[in-house]
Structure formats: structure tokens, C-alpha cells
Design a protein around this motif. Structure first.
Motif, PDB file in Angstrom:
ATOM      1  N   PRO A  60       0.830  -1.210   0.000  1.00 48.51           N
ATOM      2  CA  PRO A  60       0.000   0.000   0.000  1.00 48.51           C
ATOM      3  C   PRO A  60       0.860   1.254   0.000  1.00 48.51           C
ATOM      4  O   PRO A  60       1.860   1.336   0.720  1.00 48.51           O
ATOM      5  CB  PRO A  60      -0.801  -0.126   1.308  1.00 48.51           C
ATOM      6  N   ASP A  61       0.488   2.206  -0.831  1.00 47.48           N
ATOM      7  CA  ASP A  61       1.230   3.462  -0.914  1.00 47.48           C
ATOM      8  C   ASP A  61       0.749   4.384   0.200  1.00 47.48           C
ATOM      9  O   ASP A  61      -0.322   4.988   0.108  1.00 47.48           O
ATOM     10  CB  ASP A  61       1.008   4.111  -2.281  1.00 47.48           C
ATOM     11  N   LEU A  62       1.539   4.484   1.248  1.00 48.31           N
ATOM     12  CA  LEU A  62       1.193   5.309   2.401  1.00 48.31           C
ATOM     13  C   LEU A  62       2.073   6.550   2.482  1.00 48.31           C
ATOM     14  O   LEU A  62       2.178   7.178   3.541  1.00 48.31           O
ATOM     15  CB  LEU A  62       1.327   4.490   3.690  1.00 48.31           C
ATOM     16  N   SER A  63       2.690   6.907   1.367  1.00 41.28           N
ATOM     17  CA  SER A  63       3.568   8.075   1.352  1.00 41.28           C
ATOM     18  C   SER A  63       2.751   9.358   1.475  1.00 41.28           C
ATOM     19  O   SER A  63       1.536   9.363   1.247  1.00 41.28           O
ATOM     20  CB  SER A  63       4.388   8.095   0.063  1.00 41.28           C
ATOM     21  N   PRO A  64       3.398  10.465   1.828  1.00 40.51           N
ATOM     22  CA  PRO A  64       2.670  11.730   2.024  1.00 40.51           C
ATOM     23  C   PRO A  64       1.925  12.181   0.773  1.00 40.51           C
ATOM     24  O   PRO A  64       2.316  11.876  -0.359  1.00 40.51           O
ATOM     25  CB  PRO A  64       3.783  12.714   2.394  1.00 40.51           C
ATOM     26  N   VAL A  65       0.840  12.903   0.994  1.00 36.33           N
ATOM     27  CA  VAL A  65       0.042  13.465  -0.098  1.00 36.33           C
ATOM     28  C   VAL A  65      -0.068  14.970   0.105  1.00 36.33           C
ATOM     29  O   VAL A  65       0.188  15.491   1.195  1.00 36.33           O
ATOM     30  CB  VAL A  65      -1.371  12.849  -0.150  1.00 36.33           C
ATOM     31  N   LEU A  66      -0.457  15.657  -0.953  1.00 37.00           N
ATOM     32  CA  LEU A  66      -0.745  17.089  -0.890  1.00 37.00           C
ATOM     33  C   LEU A  66      -2.077  17.301  -1.584  1.00 37.00           C
ATOM     34  O   LEU A  66      -2.256  16.880  -2.733  1.00 37.00           O
ATOM     35  CB  LEU A  66       0.348  17.902  -1.580  1.00 37.00           C
ATOM     36  N   VAL A  67      -3.017  17.901  -0.888  1.00 32.90           N
ATOM     37  CA  VAL A  67      -4.352  18.089  -1.460  1.00 32.90           C
ATOM     38  C   VAL A  67      -4.257  18.991  -2.682  1.00 32.90           C
ATOM     39  O   VAL A  67      -3.694  20.093  -2.623  1.00 32.90           O
ATOM     40  CB  VAL A  67      -5.317  18.692  -0.424  1.00 32.90           C
ATOM     41  N   ALA A  68      -4.803  18.522  -3.789  1.00 36.06           N
ATOM     42  CA  ALA A  68      -4.753  19.275  -5.042  1.00 36.06           C
ATOM     43  C   ALA A  68      -5.699  20.469  -4.996  1.00 36.06           C
ATOM     44  O   ALA A  68      -6.728  20.443  -4.318  1.00 36.06           O
ATOM     45  CB  ALA A  68      -5.128  18.365  -6.207  1.00 36.06           C
ATOM     46  N   THR A  69      -5.336  21.514  -5.732  1.00 38.56           N
ATOM     47  CA  THR A  69      -6.230  22.666  -5.856  1.00 38.56           C
ATOM     48  C   THR A  69      -7.423  22.261  -6.708  1.00 38.56           C
ATOM     49  O   THR A  69      -7.256  21.759  -7.821  1.00 38.56           O
ATOM     50  CB  THR A  69      -5.505  23.844  -6.526  1.00 38.56           C
ATOM     51  N   PRO A  70      -8.646  22.419  -6.210  1.00 44.52           N
ATOM     52  CA  PRO A  70      -9.819  21.978  -6.975  1.00 44.52           C
ATOM     53  C   PRO A  70     -10.022  22.800  -8.235  1.00 44.52           C
ATOM     54  O   PRO A  70      -9.606  23.957  -8.325  1.00 44.52           O
ATOM     55  CB  PRO A  70     -10.979  22.177  -5.989  1.00 44.52           C
ATOM     56  N   GLU A  71     -10.668  22.178  -9.210  1.00 47.05           N
ATOM     57  CA  GLU A  71     -10.979  22.884 -10.445  1.00 47.05           C
ATOM     58  C   GLU A  71     -11.993  23.993 -10.165  1.00 47.05           C
ATOM     59  O   GLU A  71     -12.833  23.863  -9.276  1.00 47.05           O
ATOM     60  CB  GLU A  71     -11.565  21.913 -11.473  1.00 47.05           C
ATOM     61  N   PRO A  72     -11.936  25.082 -10.920  1.00 42.94           N
ATOM     62  CA  PRO A  72     -12.922  26.152 -10.726  1.00 42.94           C
ATOM     63  C   PRO A  72     -14.342  25.622 -10.893  1.00 42.94           C
ATOM     64  O   PRO A  72     -14.614  24.818 -11.782  1.00 42.94           O
ATOM     65  CB  PRO A  72     -12.569  27.156 -11.828  1.00 42.94           C
ATOM     66  N   GLN A  73     -15.236  26.078 -10.019  1.00 35.79           N
ATOM     67  CA  GLN A  73     -16.614  25.607 -10.053  1.00 35.79           C
ATOM     68  C   GLN A  73     -17.546  26.573 -10.778  1.00 35.79           C
ATOM     69  O   GLN A  73     -18.760  26.396 -10.750  1.00 35.79           O
ATOM     70  CB  GLN A  73     -17.109  25.389  -8.617  1.00 35.79           C
ATOM     71  N   VAL A  74     -16.978  27.621 -11.390  1.00 33.59           N
ATOM     72  CA  VAL A  74     -17.802  28.581 -12.124  1.00 33.59           C
ATOM     73  C   VAL A  74     -17.323  28.635 -13.563  1.00 33.59           C
ATOM     74  O   VAL A  74     -16.146  28.408 -13.865  1.00 33.59           O
ATOM     75  CB  VAL A  74     -17.727  29.985 -11.488  1.00 33.59           C
ATOM     76  N   ALA A  75     -18.246  28.923 -14.457  1.00 33.00           N
ATOM     77  CA  ALA A  75     -17.896  29.023 -15.872  1.00 33.00           C
ATOM     78  C   ALA A  75     -17.097  30.295 -16.112  1.00 33.00           C
ATOM     79  O   ALA A  75     -17.312  31.311 -15.441  1.00 33.00           O
ATOM     80  CB  ALA A  75     -19.162  29.031 -16.718  1.00 33.00           C
ATOM     81  N   PRO A  76     -16.152  30.272 -17.046  1.00 29.50           N
ATOM     82  CA  PRO A  76     -15.390  31.493 -17.349  1.00 29.50           C
ATOM     83  C   PRO A  76     -16.293  32.576 -17.922  1.00 29.50           C
ATOM     84  O   PRO A  76     -17.376  32.299 -18.449  1.00 29.50           O
ATOM     85  CB  PRO A  76     -14.365  31.000 -18.376  1.00 29.50           C
ATOM     86  N   GLU A  77     -15.857  33.802 -17.806  1.00 30.23           N
ATOM     87  CA  GLU A  77     -16.647  34.938 -18.285  1.00 30.23           C
ATOM     88  C   GLU A  77     -16.925  34.796 -19.781  1.00 30.23           C
ATOM     89  O   GLU A  77     -16.034  34.475 -20.572  1.00 30.23           O
ATOM     90  CB  GLU A  77     -15.897  36.242 -18.006  1.00 30.23           C
TER      91      GLU A  77
ATOM     92  N   ALA B  82     -18.849  32.561 -21.138  1.00 26.99           N
ATOM     93  CA  ALA B  82     -19.201  31.199 -21.545  1.00 26.99           C
ATOM     94  C   ALA B  82     -20.715  31.035 -21.603  1.00 26.99           C
ATOM     95  O   ALA B  82     -21.465  31.723 -20.911  1.00 26.99           O
ATOM     96  CB  ALA B  82     -18.610  30.186 -20.569  1.00 26.99           C
ATOM     97  N   THR B  83     -21.160  30.138 -22.455  1.00 26.48           N
ATOM     98  CA  THR B  83     -22.582  29.814 -22.560  1.00 26.48           C
ATOM     99  C   THR B  83     -22.916  28.715 -21.560  1.00 26.48           C
ATOM    100  O   THR B  83     -22.223  27.699 -21.486  1.00 26.48           O
ATOM    101  CB  THR B  83     -22.932  29.336 -23.977  1.00 26.48           C
ATOM    102  N   THR B  84     -23.958  28.913 -20.787  1.00 24.28           N
ATOM    103  CA  THR B  84     -24.372  27.934 -19.783  1.00 24.28           C
ATOM    104  C   THR B  84     -25.533  27.108 -20.317  1.00 24.28           C
ATOM    105  O   THR B  84     -26.540  27.661 -20.769  1.00 24.28           O
ATOM    106  CB  THR B  84     -24.793  28.630 -18.480  1.00 24.28           C
ATOM    107  N   ILE B  85     -25.377  25.798 -20.286  1.00 28.61           N
ATOM    108  CA  ILE B  85     -26.435  24.886 -20.712  1.00 28.61           C
ATOM    109  C   ILE B  85     -26.755  23.968 -19.545  1.00 28.61           C
ATOM    110  O   ILE B  85     -25.866  23.324 -18.988  1.00 28.61           O
ATOM    111  CB  ILE B  85     -26.000  24.042 -21.931  1.00 28.61           C
ATOM    112  N   THR B  86     -28.003  23.907 -19.165  1.00 28.65           N
ATOM    113  CA  THR B  86     -28.439  23.019 -18.090  1.00 28.65           C
ATOM    114  C   THR B  86     -29.141  21.815 -18.706  1.00 28.65           C
ATOM    115  O   THR B  86     -30.065  21.982 -19.503  1.00 28.65           O
ATOM    116  CB  THR B  86     -29.405  23.752 -17.139  1.00 28.65           C
ATOM    117  N   PHE B  87     -28.677  20.614 -18.371  1.00 24.44           N
ATOM    118  CA  PHE B  87     -29.273  19.423 -18.966  1.00 24.44           C
ATOM    119  C   PHE B  87     -29.249  18.279 -17.961  1.00 24.44           C
ATOM    120  O   PHE B  87     -28.481  18.288 -17.000  1.00 24.44           O
ATOM    121  CB  PHE B  87     -28.536  19.020 -20.248  1.00 24.44           C
ATOM    122  N   ALA B  88     -30.113  17.303 -18.188  1.00 24.31           N
ATOM    123  CA  ALA B  88     -30.189  16.128 -17.322  1.00 24.31           C
ATOM    124  C   ALA B  88     -29.463  14.966 -17.980  1.00 24.31           C
ATOM    125  O   ALA B  88     -29.308  14.928 -19.207  1.00 24.31           O
ATOM    126  CB  ALA B  88     -31.653  15.759 -17.064  1.00 24.31           C
ATOM    127  N   VAL B  89     -29.020  14.012 -17.148  1.00 23.43           N
ATOM    128  CA  VAL B  89     -28.278  12.863 -17.683  1.00 23.43           C
ATOM    129  C   VAL B  89     -28.848  11.552 -17.138  1.00 23.43           C
ATOM    130  O   VAL B  89     -28.115  10.727 -16.601  1.00 23.43           O
ATOM    131  CB  VAL B  89     -26.777  12.971 -17.359  1.00 23.43           C
TER     132      VAL B  89
END
Length: 426
Positions: A386-403, A405-412
């Protein structure tokens, strides 16, 4: 604060085949500062993957350990630290038919009893019933629980025995299995699904008819298919035997962890500590929102239990059984059980229990052959450590659309939301 999709973390398209629990935990703690306790293994306790919560607890003037029920925090504590903050536990207790105990002139079982006590009571009740269709103990583990528990009393702990160490010609195994085989044949232990029963009985119906002395949770359908309790039976409740073997120890429940790679330990602690005090709502009947409260799902905090009305929703005897089980948890597992060991033992006892023509010697020989072949095959491609070596929490991806951008809401419906989200982000 950014909420990271757990679906995205757990559905890694790069993963080749099934992942180990430690590999899954590593992905979780690399992607988020805090998370539910997913993929927890005893090997991870004390490793750089997890942050020790004990110093944060001690530094928080508002945190009160005494608000947790006895045994709650201890279930996630080892090696001098506490590695998760519990929210709920899942505990199972036993039911027993008081009328059958009375007819057999037996005292009712009490918390702290042993497997020998349970088997003796089941044997006496079966004997007092003569040749009628009344049974002692409905064993839903297929013989594994009593076998593992009795073997531990003989000095053989299956939960810590590796496949390379296990020898099924051990006289302790054959003697204990012979004993259980006879108990199943006599009806002291009851297994409805056997080769000599072409039309097996529904165990829930057998319980409802008052023909089982001791049993765990079984599904008994009500008028509309909902689970119900048998009517006309005086039912008592008691914890499982104190010497019951649970290969996975006390790690059954819901809890929160903090990544060992977080850059925000204090903020992460404030978040999970607050979460642990909330009564999380889950979808209920007819589209309403109501607390999920299946049997044995017990809040770890007294305040959450009071808020949800948990103890008021059950009778005093059931509450006492749960409280005893909480305060007397299964021993902390020293390591993750070897699934080949569990598989070989389960295969042997299942063959003996479900097929009366199979001898113990034959079942053990077949299981040993399977174990040797599988173990040898596994060693051709050794499982990496098992890989028990240290980790570093990654920076999360932006949760907002860039200025712009077209927003489309759809179901899956019918698709994996995490996969669609991943594709859309491209």
C-alpha cells in the motif's frame, strides 16, 4: 469553501481493474481536505494519508469528548491518535423468543454472554422441542461467525491469519467444524438453504411463526411489503456474544476524516466538527425528506440522538442492548483481514452446512486446494505494498464558468453524472 464531487474522485477512468481500499483512500485524501471515511484501513491509521484529530480535539475549547457515547471515539483511535470523527455507527443485536426460553426452563440471555452460552441455550431449546420444526439459532453467516469465534477461543484468530499461514488440516479447525456440522444437522443451528431442501423455508416466515429461538435481523414483509416485526411473539433483545469475532472490527459506520496533506487543518476541523453535530436529512417516503433510521444506525453524539429522537423511537430493552454494544466494541483489528483466509474458511463451512453428503475432511481438503492454487496465482503478480507516502491536497478545479461562456443546463438520466461532468469540462 469548494465542494468536490465524490463521484468524480471515485470514478477514475485510469484505474485498471478493482482498486485496493488504500488506493481509493489515497485518491480521496489527495483531492479533498475533508471527506467521509471511505476506504479506511487499519494500515492507514498513523500514516501520512490521515491527519491525527486528537491534537485538534484537545485544542478546541468547545469540543467535548463526553458528548460522544462510550466507545464511539475509541472505534477510530489507535497508535496514540484519533483518525476519524464519528457521526453514526451500525450495530447489530440479536432477537430471541421469550416463550421458547420459558418452555425450555432457561433464563433469558444477558449482555456479556458468550458463544458457548448461545449454543448451549439453542441446544436445550431444540431438545425441549423434540422433533418438531423449532430451531435454536438462525445463523445468517452460514456458520462463519460461530466457527471464527470458537476458533479464536482456541487460539486461532482468522481475522489476523494470513493465507500463507493458514493450514486447514489444523485439528482445531476440523474439530470445531465437526461440532458445528452436528449442531446444524440437529437443528440447533438453522440454515434454510441446503442441498437436501429442494424447497427452502423463508427464514423470515419461520421467525414469524415462532419457530426460531434466536435470530438476527431478518426481513419480514408487512401488508405493503415494508419490513415489520412478527406478531404474537414475545421478543427480547440482547447484544451478540461478547466473544463474537468481527473481522472488520469497529470500522462499521459513518465518520469524517481530514487529509494528512491538508494546508488548512484548523479550518478543516471546524468544518467536520460542525458536520458531525448535524442531523443529515435523507430522502424518505413519497418524496419527503426525513432522517434515515434503519435498525442499528446509531448517532455517535448524544445531541444528534436527542435531535433525531433516536432513543425515543425504540424500547428500553433494545436501547440497553445498543448501549452495551457501543460501550463494548469489537477489538480493534490489528490489520486488514486476508480475504483469501476468509474465503477458504467460508468455502469449507458452507460446503459442510449446505450439503449433508460432504464430510468435513473433504470440505477442508477442497478449500485447502483452492487456497493453495489461488495463493500461488496471486504471488505470480504480487500485490504492491500500500502506498502510504505523504500526499498534498490538489487545488480543486474552478466551479464557475469562465466569463462569456454559454451555460447549458441538462439532465443525464441513465448516465454517470461524473463521467458527463468530466467530458463537459474538456
Amino acid at each position: 469553501m469548494v465542494l468536490v464531487s465524490l463521484d468524480d474522485i471515485m470514478s477514475d477512468p485510469r484505474a485498471q481493474g478493482p482498486e485496493s481500499s488504500t488506493a481509493l483512500l489515497r485518491r480521496v485524501v489527495s483531492a479533498a481536505d475533508t471527506a467521509p471515511a471511505i476506504g479506511m484501513t487499519t494500515e492507514a491509521f498513523g500514516s501520512p494519508l490521515l491527519l491525527d484529530l486528537r491534537p485538534l480535539m484537545e485544542a478546541d475549547p468547545n469540543f467535548r469528548r463526553e458528548e460522544f457515547y462510550p466507545g464511539a471515539l475509541e472505534r477510530w483511535s489507535a497508535q496514540g491518535g484519533t483518525w476519524a470523527l464519528p457521526r453514526y455507527f451500525y450495530l447489530q443485536i440479536l432477537n430471541y423468543n421469550r416463550d421458547l426460553f420459558t418452555l425450555a426452563n432457561l433464563p433469558e440471555p444477558e449482555a456479556g454472554w458468550t458463544w458457548e452460552d448461545l449454543l448451549a441455550a439453542a441446544e436445550q431449546i431444540r431438545a425441549s422441542a423434540g422433533l418438531g420444526q423449532t430451531y435454536g439459532y438462525l445463523d445468517q453467516s452460514g456458520g462463519f461467525q460461530p466457527l471464527a469465534s470458537l476458533l479464536k477461543a482456541e487460539g486461532l484468530d482468522l481475522a489476523t491469519t494470513s493465507a500463507g499461514e493458514l493450514r486447514l488440516d489444523d485439528p482445531r479447525i476440523s474439530a470445531t467444524m465437526e461440532r458445528l456440522r452436528e449442531l446444524f444437522k440437529k437443528g440447533v443451528l438453522y440454515q434454510p438453504y441446503t442441498a437436501d431442501r429442494p424447497n427452502p423455508e423463508d427464514p423470515g416466515q419461520t421467525v414469524a411463526e415462532g419457530r426460531i429461538a434466536i435470530w438476527g435481523d431478518v426481513y419480514i414483509p408487512g401488508p405493503n411489503g415494508e419490513p415489520t416485526q412478527p406478531e404474537g411473539i414475545d421478543i427480547g433483545r440482547v447484544p451478540y456474544p461478547a466473544d463474537n469475532v468481527d473481522p472488520w472490527g469497529g470500522l462499521n459506520g459513518e465518520a469524517f476524516i481530514i487529509s494528512g496533506g491538508t494546508s488548512y487543518p484548523n479550518e478543516s476541523w471546524k468544518w467536520i466538527e460542525w458536520l458531525s453535530r448535524q442531523e443529515i436529512q435523507q430522502p424518505g417516503a413519497q418524496g419527503t425528506s426525513m432522517p434515515a433510521n434503519p435498525p442499528g444506525r446509531i448517532p455517535a453524539r448524544e445531541s444528534v440522538a436527542e435531535l433525531s429522537g433516536f432513543w425515543q423511537s425504540i424500547d428500553e430493552e433494545t436501547a440497553a442492548a445498543y448501549r452495551w454494544a457501543l460501550a463494548n466494541p469489537a477489538p480493534y483489528p490489528e490489520k486488514t483481514p486476508d480475504y483469501l483466509t476468509i474465503g477458504a474458511i467460508s468455502q469449507a463451512i458452507n460446503a459442510v452446512v449446505t450439503n449433508p453428503d460432504t464430510t468435513v475432511q473433504q470440505a477442508l481438503a477442497d478449500a485447502q486446494r483452492w487456497l493453495d492454487e489461488t495463493y500461488a496465482q496471486q504471488n505470480l503478480t504480487p500485490t504492491p505494498e500500500p502506498d502510504l507516502s505523504p500526499v498534498l491536497v490538489a487545488t480543486p478545479e474552478p466551479q464557475v464558468a469562465p466569463e462569456g461562456a454559454t451555460t447549458i443546463t441538462f439532465a443525464v438520466p441513465g448516465f454517470s453524472p461524473s463521467e458527463i461532468r468530466r467530458i463537459a469540462r474538456r
